[in-house]
Design a protein around this motif. Structure first.
Motif, PDB file in Angstrom:
ATOM      1  N   SER B 303       0.866  -1.195   0.000  1.00 59.59           N
ATOM      2  CA  SER B 303       0.000   0.000   0.000  1.00 59.59           C
ATOM      3  C   SER B 303       0.892   1.231   0.000  1.00 59.59           C
ATOM      4  CB  SER B 303      -0.977  -0.043   1.185  1.00 59.59           C
ATOM      5  OG  SER B 303      -0.325   0.119   2.423  1.00 59.59           O
ATOM      6  N   GLY B 304       0.449   2.341   0.563  1.00 59.73           N
ATOM      7  CA  GLY B 304       1.195   3.590   0.386  1.00 59.73           C
ATOM      8  C   GLY B 304       1.710   4.193   1.671  1.00 59.73           C
ATOM      9  N   PRO B 305       2.955   3.922   2.032  1.00 61.78           N
ATOM     10  CA  PRO B 305       3.509   4.486   3.277  1.00 61.78           C
ATOM     11  C   PRO B 305       3.898   5.957   3.123  1.00 61.78           C
ATOM     12  CG  PRO B 305       5.010   2.881   2.274  1.00 61.78           C
ATOM     13  CD  PRO B 305       3.898   3.104   1.310  1.00 61.78           C
ATOM     14  N   ALA B 306       4.540   6.490   4.152  1.00 58.84           N
ATOM     15  CA  ALA B 306       5.013   7.889   4.129  1.00 58.84           C
ATOM     16  C   ALA B 306       6.493   7.918   3.779  1.00 58.84           C
ATOM     17  CB  ALA B 306       4.801   8.539   5.493  1.00 58.84           C
ATOM     18  N   ALA B 307       6.874   8.962   3.075  1.00 58.23           N
ATOM     19  CA  ALA B 307       8.236   9.077   2.567  1.00 58.23           C
ATOM     20  C   ALA B 307       9.272   9.162   3.670  1.00 58.23           C
ATOM     21  CB  ALA B 307       8.349  10.316   1.682  1.00 58.23           C
ATOM     22  N   GLY B 308      10.356   8.419   3.509  1.00 64.46           N
ATOM     23  CA  GLY B 308      11.594   8.736   4.198  1.00 64.46           C
ATOM     24  C   GLY B 308      12.394   9.657   3.294  1.00 64.46           C
ATOM     25  N   GLY B 309      13.608   9.952   3.703  1.00 63.90           N
ATOM     26  CA  GLY B 309      14.417  10.795   2.841  1.00 63.90           C
ATOM     27  C   GLY B 309      15.476  11.534   3.617  1.00 63.90           C
ATOM     28  N   LYS B 310      16.099  12.478   2.928  1.00 69.48           N
ATOM     29  CA  LYS B 310      17.152  13.275   3.568  1.00 69.48           C
ATOM     30  C   LYS B 310      16.869  14.755   3.377  1.00 69.48           C
ATOM     31  CE  LYS B 310      20.845  10.036   4.041  1.00 69.48           C
ATOM     32  NZ  LYS B 310      22.227   9.639   3.775  1.00 69.48           N
ATOM     33  N   ILE B 311      17.119  15.498   4.439  1.00 72.99           N
ATOM     34  CA  ILE B 311      16.856  16.937   4.434  1.00 72.99           C
ATOM     35  C   ILE B 311      18.126  17.642   4.889  1.00 72.99           C
ATOM     36  CG2 ILE B 311      15.500  18.779   5.495  1.00 72.99           C
ATOM     37  CD1 ILE B 311      13.452  16.262   6.015  1.00 72.99           C
ATOM     38  N   ASN B 312      18.616  18.529   4.052  1.00 75.67           N
ATOM     39  CA  ASN B 312      19.741  19.377   4.441  1.00 75.67           C
ATOM     40  C   ASN B 312      19.208  20.770   4.715  1.00 75.67           C
ATOM     41  OD1 ASN B 312      20.957  17.153   2.613  1.00 75.67           O
ATOM     42  ND2 ASN B 312      22.660  17.984   3.802  1.00 75.67           N
ATOM     43  N   LEU B 313      19.522  21.275   5.892  1.00 70.79           N
ATOM     44  CA  LEU B 313      18.954  22.559   6.303  1.00 70.79           C
ATOM     45  C   LEU B 313      20.052  23.442   6.882  1.00 70.79           C
ATOM     46  CD1 LEU B 313      16.486  24.404   6.929  1.00 70.79           C
ATOM     47  CD2 LEU B 313      16.244  23.163   9.096  1.00 70.79           C
ATOM     48  N   LYS B 314      19.978  24.731   6.549  1.00 69.60           N
ATOM     49  CA  LYS B 314      20.927  25.727   7.053  1.00 69.60           C
ATOM     50  C   LYS B 314      20.111  26.918   7.523  1.00 69.60           C
ATOM     51  CE  LYS B 314      24.819  28.414   5.095  1.00 69.60           C
ATOM     52  NZ  LYS B 314      25.535  28.672   3.822  1.00 69.60           N
ATOM     53  N   LEU B 315      20.424  27.404   8.729  1.00 67.37           N
ATOM     54  CA  LEU B 315      19.710  28.554   9.286  1.00 67.37           C
ATOM     55  C   LEU B 315      20.717  29.630   9.670  1.00 67.37           C
ATOM     56  CD1 LEU B 315      17.212  26.779  11.729  1.00 67.37           C
ATOM     57  CD2 LEU B 315      16.690  27.720   9.458  1.00 67.37           C
ATOM     58  N   GLY B 316      20.315  30.885   9.539  1.00 64.04           N
ATOM     59  CA  GLY B 316      21.166  32.004   9.951  1.00 64.04           C
ATOM     60  C   GLY B 316      20.371  32.977  10.805  1.00 64.04           C
ATOM     61  N   ALA B 317      20.996  33.468  11.895  1.00 69.94           N
ATOM     62  CA  ALA B 317      20.327  34.418  12.794  1.00 69.94           C
ATOM     63  C   ALA B 317      21.301  35.534  13.175  1.00 69.94           C
ATOM     64  CB  ALA B 317      19.842  33.699  14.059  1.00 69.94           C
ATOM     65  N   THR B 318      20.726  36.661  13.531  1.00 68.23           N
ATOM     66  CA  THR B 318      21.553  37.766  14.032  1.00 68.23           C
ATOM     67  C   THR B 318      21.845  37.538  15.516  1.00 68.23           C
ATOM     68  OG1 THR B 318      19.603  39.048  14.622  1.00 68.23           O
ATOM     69  CG2 THR B 318      20.497  39.397  12.413  1.00 68.23           C
ATOM     70  N   LYS B 319      22.789  38.339  16.041  1.00 68.46           N
ATOM     71  CA  LYS B 319      23.169  38.127  17.446  1.00 68.46           C
ATOM     72  C   LYS B 319      22.059  38.517  18.398  1.00 68.46           C
ATOM     73  CE  LYS B 319      25.822  42.507  17.831  1.00 68.46           C
ATOM     74  NZ  LYS B 319      25.454  43.042  16.506  1.00 68.46           N
ATOM     75  N   THR B 329      17.469  21.668   1.247  1.00 71.75           N
ATOM     76  CA  THR B 329      17.317  20.746   0.126  1.00 71.75           C
ATOM     77  C   THR B 329      16.592  19.515   0.646  1.00 71.75           C
ATOM     78  OG1 THR B 329      19.339  21.534  -0.895  1.00 71.75           O
ATOM     79  CG2 THR B 329      18.514  19.413  -1.644  1.00 71.75           C
ATOM     80  N   LEU B 330      15.457  19.215   0.030  1.00 71.00           N
ATOM     81  CA  LEU B 330      14.611  18.106   0.471  1.00 71.00           C
ATOM     82  C   LEU B 330      14.676  17.013  -0.584  1.00 71.00           C
ATOM     83  CD1 LEU B 330      11.430  20.302   1.217  1.00 71.00           C
ATOM     84  CD2 LEU B 330      13.475  20.030   2.642  1.00 71.00           C
ATOM     85  N   ARG B 331      15.136  15.840  -0.192  1.00 70.24           N
ATOM     86  CA  ARG B 331      15.162  14.700  -1.118  1.00 70.24           C
ATOM     87  C   ARG B 331      14.272  13.628  -0.527  1.00 70.24           C
ATOM     88  NH1 ARG B 331      20.592  12.421  -1.839  1.00 70.24           N
ATOM     89  NH2 ARG B 331      21.079  13.130   0.255  1.00 70.24           N
ATOM     90  N   MET B 332      13.037  13.568  -1.000  1.00 70.24           N
ATOM     91  CA  MET B 332      12.038  12.704  -0.370  1.00 70.24           C
ATOM     92  C   MET B 332      11.736  11.506  -1.267  1.00 70.24           C
ATOM     93  SD  MET B 332      11.800  14.544   2.270  1.00 70.24           S
ATOM     94  CE  MET B 332      10.524  13.713   3.202  1.00 70.24           C
ATOM     95  N   GLU B 333      11.598  10.340  -0.605  1.00 73.64           N
ATOM     96  CA  GLU B 333      11.302   9.111  -1.333  1.00 73.64           C
ATOM     97  C   GLU B 333       9.873   9.133  -1.861  1.00 73.64           C
ATOM     98  OE1 GLU B 333      11.682   6.322   1.763  1.00 73.64           O
ATOM     99  OE2 GLU B 333      13.860   6.144   1.615  1.00 73.64           O
ATOM    100  N   ALA B 334       9.753   8.918  -3.178  1.00 78.70           N
ATOM    101  CA  ALA B 334       8.414   8.819  -3.762  1.00 78.70           C
ATOM    102  C   ALA B 334       7.933   7.377  -3.748  1.00 78.70           C
ATOM    103  CB  ALA B 334       8.439   9.332  -5.192  1.00 78.70           C
TER     104      ALA B 334
END
Lengths: 164, 758
Positions: B303-319, B329-334
């Motif tokens: 049947s139809g499960p939910a995607a696994g995958g890899k997520i690369n995330l970068k965040l920037g904040a001020t002081k 970048t989201l690489r999700m299993e279809a």
């Protein structure tokens, strides 16, 4: 040319009591109690979830003991007594567990509910005042994917209090 | 123009907790679920599935199966209408018709272990299974891949040859790796350059299953005039009709789909699997009804499960604690066919925050696993794991308070969502504020058992919710009760939440309204029970139908009193004359006096809603870990969620608790564990191991109500957002307990022990 007769070995003669009523039928030797109840006796309140004894949706009481009916053969109930969810309510009304499940919103989709009700009745019949941990431990053989169990546990506690 | 409503603070029916209308049937075993149907001359079907993850089908020999005593029919892909390689709309967005048909019964290749190849119908289920085993399939096994990295290896063949040379594949460099979108706003690269704190990490998740207890099922029979009747457990009878019509290449109006009670879905019972097979078997067996129930192993594998995958995330904040940049970048299993729902991931990843410079790149990645389906807020839990973890780490790195940072950067009305839309009135700030006021937040974490350690974490999540189309019919009985007919299948108490909105509008009690879910012949089009839309959209349709009924009853009252229609008003369940205070009659009394005023009173309501109003939740998790074994017990858990307006608070709480329980399973244990040759190694409940009653504490709930301005009663969908925060909330609690950050889910005992050992 096909036939409407189930092929295979000859059937087993079974005389049994289901929800207090006498039943007599022939059952293929390989047929589970779950399918026997649903397909031969016509009681579809007992549900199929996994067919390998891991979800508890097919829980029934066999001579007072809680079993997964998918793991018992229909032929094995000869001379025994089976209780299913259909036997819980009487002409007096709902069993306190059934009433508590309604009042506490202890079901969402409802597919696991018959199994939970039969299992919980098996607990309260023997232990009228279980604590929360005991209830959670007893019901750990019944999977529910909708509720997170909180309202089920509360409903069992409520029924236990009502029956005291 | 979208209508807006001013919320009332007090209601008579809304906010109460009546017993659900379908409750008696469901506690007595009388309710008829999909597997419970029995029809005259009915026979049983089953499906033969591939043992290989990726293979060319060289031949299929069904002769031995067909020759078996008790076997009525065997079907393969060639027994379905030939499907062209073209895009069609199946109600869940466009898809390729050949892929849709091949996922029902494979044609040239099998693309995952569990892929259906043939259907068999026999006198009973046992005989059908024996016959399926007698079908001989010759395979040419191909290299397979079950994760987003292996599938783009240079020696990994294209899973779908149609993608070879496509623009998306050209850009990514591999036919199994299809670029879906880039959302960009502001100047993220420059903003990172100016940020005082920058943090980045990779997150990885495994495929998981919805785990509904009731297996898929379908029963089908043809009439002699070519009409197809289907009974099934589905989240959308009309969606089944749409999909079956496409696969069988027939007119939708020639199909009647009767939705029986459904034993859980969570998104997984939107696609069709068995319905066309049952139909093909019925035709080949001489138009007798064929019933099929999918066995549990096949529910996992096919049947139809939910995607696994890899997520690369970068965040920037001020002081000074302002979130200024994000890039992901989201690489999700279809699975084996496109459709990872990475688009929804892109909509959700930044939705808790106001981030002025951002980029999201999404890839749909083909792997040799079943085609994914929706699973409760599909795509959102995965990206919540990434951002809510990284926000915690950013706060620790920069010395920010984790709550204050989230509150200062919280999304609110006017914030731009990552993929473009501007938020209307939303409740993120209110949810964070309410979380800080909970007993849980303000209580000590408590003593761990000897040798164990405790930790606390919290995280937030978002789901956009959908509106779409719904229809409701009302008819008035002589005693003033009302029959309500709807097309939304009821998975968790929506008969009650729809009936309550009709009752509130009509000025009667919840029990005075009798809701019935009907087949596709009997009510207007209604979209799926999904997207947290039913209480919102079908409730809105019920409101519209009730308003129409009141308008009609005003006319009837005017005839009864021989006064002008415009002179009749309706308030608090009473019709009265504006000009003559002597003339007034209650809703129920009027219902009994309609005989001479123009016949039965019926009304209809339908909606097609674009705006839905998104929902937010914040979860707080305390857990205890045994460092020796890695065993993790959640010891306290609290959910705070904006429901807009809780129609039936018990079922809102139930949605919150159930979603959190699934999310806790996702965080700690659940996964598709794939063998090296691409077969799911844990395709039973014993080995997949979903949370039991003993694994969870009593889950506490706090309902926040920030009324949704585009719904008559302020409803926001509540069903999906509760599964979003648990994975990061649990992960943040684990970090607090053991001081080590886990970025791979599930964060199971093995991973915890390995982290502690290294």
């Amino acid at each position: 040319m096909t036939t409407q007769v189930t092929p295979g070995p000859s059937r087993v003669h079974v005389r049994t009591t289901i929800n207090g009523n006498s039943h007599e039928f022939l059952v293929p030797p390989y047929m589970s109690l779950l399918d026997t109840l649903r397909e031969i006796v016509g009681l579809t309140g007992t549900k199929e979830g996994c067919l390998d004894g891991n979800c508890g949706a097919c829980t029934v009481s066999l001579d007072g003991r809680i079993v997964d009916s998918c793991l018992v053969l229909g032929a094995e109930i000869d001379g025994k007594s089976v209780e299913t969810v259909e036997g819980m309510a009487t002409s007096e009304g709902l069993h306190p567990l059934q009433q508590a499940f309604l009042e506490e919103a202890a079901l969402q989709c409802g597919i696991c509910t018959p199994g939970f009700l039969v299992a919980a009745k098996g607990l309260l019949d023997n232990e009228p005042a279980p604590d929360e941990h005991r209830i959670r431990h007893w019901l750990a053989g019944n999977l529910c994917r909708c509720t997170g169990y909180d309202k089920i546990v509360r409903a069992v506690q409520k029924a236990s209090a009502e029956m005291a | 123009m979208v209508a807006t409503f001013e919320p009332k603070s007090e209601y008579k029916v809304i906010g109460t907790r009546p017993i659900r209308h379908d409750g008696l049937d469901k506690v007595t075993g009388r309710a008829i679920y999909g597997a419970d149907i029995k029809l005259p001359n009915m026979i049983w079907g089953t499906v033969l599935r591939s043992p290989h993850a990726h293979a060319r089908i060289k031949s299929v020999d069904t002769s031995a199966a067909e020759a078996m005593d008790g076997v009525h029919a065997v079907v393969v892909n060639a027994d379905l209408p030939k499907a062209e390689n073209k895009m069609v709309d199946l109600g869940e967005g466009a898809t390729n018709l050949k892929w849709a048909v091949d996922n029902i019964l494979a044609s040239d290749k099998v693309l995952y272990a569990g892929h259906a190849i043939a259907g068999v119908a026999a006198v009973d289920r046992y005989t059908a299974e024996e016959a399926a085993r007698a079908i001989k399939v010759e395979y040419e096994v191909l290299p397979s891949a079950t994760n987003v990295d292996d599938t783009i290896a240079s020696d990994m063949p294209a899973i779908l040859e149609e993608f070879v040379g496509s623009p998306g594949a050209e850009e990514s460099g591999h036919a199994n790796h299809v670029k879906e979108f880039v959302h960009e706003f502001g100047d993220p690269d420059e903003a990172f350059g100016g940020a005082d704190h920058v943090i980045e990490a990779e997150f990885s998740l495994e495929m998981v299953h919805q785990g509904y207890i009731e297996p898929h099922n379908a029963t089908a029979v043809w009439d002699e005039d070519g009409r197809l009747k289907i009974w099934t457990s589905t989240q959308g009878a009309f969606t089944v009709r749409q999909q079956v019509a496409a696969v069988l290449q027939m007119s939708e109006s020639k199909i009647r789909v009767t939705p029986l009670e459904i034993g859980g879905g969570f998104g997984g019972k939107i696609p069709i699997y068995l319905e066309p097979v049952a139909a093909a078997l019925s035709r080949k067996a001489g138009n007798v009804p064929v019933k099929m129930i999918m066995e549990r192993r096949s529910v996992f594998e096919g049947s139809g499960p939910a995607a696994g995958g890899k997520i690369n995330l970068k965040l920037g904040a001020t002081k000074d604690g302002k979130l200024v940049a994000a890039d992901s970048t989201l690489r999700m299993e279809a699975g084996a066919y496109p459709g990872s729902l990475v688009g929804a991931s892109g909509m959700c990843i930044y939705a808790c925050y106001n981030i002025p410079n951002m980029r999201i790149t999404g890839y749909d990645v083909l792997v040799n696993k079943p085609k994914v389906a929706a699973y409760r807020a599909p795509g959102s839990p995965q990206v919540a794991f990434a951002i809510e973890t990284l926000v915690d780490d950013l706060c620790e790195q920069a010395g920010f308070d984790k709550w204050q940072f989230r509150r200062d950067n919280a999304a609110k009305e006017g914030t731009r969502r990552g993929d473009g839309p501007i938020f209307p009135r939303i409740g993120m700030e209110e949810v964070l504020d309410a979380a800080k006021e909970t007993d849980h937040w303000n209580s000590d974490i408590g003593e761990a058992s000897p040798g164990r350690v405790r930790g606390r974490g919290f995280a937030s999540g978002y789901w956009f919710n959908v509106g779409l189309q719904s229809s409701v019919n009302l008819s008035l009985n002589d005693d003033g009760t009302v029959e309500l007919v709807e097309g939304s299948t009821d998975i968790g108490g929506t008969r009650a939440s729809i009936a309550m909105q009709a009752a509130e509008t009509l000025g009667i009690t919840a029990e005075d309204v009798n809701p019935t879910v009907v087949d596709t012949d009997t009510v207007g089009f209604t979209a799926v029970t999904g997207g947290s839309r039913v209480t919102y959209a079908t409730g809105y349709a019920a409101y519209n139908a009730a308003i129409e009924m009141i308008d009609k009853l005003k006319v009837r009252a005017s005839r009864l009193w021989s006064i002008d229609e415009d002179d009749v008003q309706f308030e608090d369940g009473v019709f009265s004359s504006k000009s003559d205070p002597e003339l007034s009659i209650g809703f129920k009394d009027l219902a009994g006096k309609l005989g001479d005023t123009g016949g039965p009173v019926t009304s209809t309501g339908s909606v097609d809603l674009e705006a839905a109003g998104g929902a937010y939740g914040t979860h707080i998790c305390d857990l205890e870990i045994d460092p020796e074994t890695g065993k993790t017990d959640v010891v306290r858990y609290t959910i705070v969620q904006d429901a807009g307006r809780a129609i039936h608070p018990s079922y809102v709480e139930g949605q919150m608790q159930g979603g959190a329980a699934q999310g806790i399973g996702w965080a700690l244990n659940e996964e598709y564990y794939m063998s090296d040759d691409g077969v799911m190694a844990n395709s039973s409940y014993l080995d997949y191991r979903m949370p039991t009653s003993l694994d969870l504490p009593s889950i506490e709930t706090v309902i926040v109500e920030v009324p949704n301005p585009v719904h008559p009663y302020g409803v926001r969908g509540v069903g999906e957002v509760p599964i979003v925060p648990p994975v990061p909330a649990v992960g943040n609690a684990i970090k607090d307990a053991i001081g080590i950050r886990l970025r791979e889910a599930p964060m199971n005992a093995g991973r915890i022990v390995a982290a502690l050992d290294s």
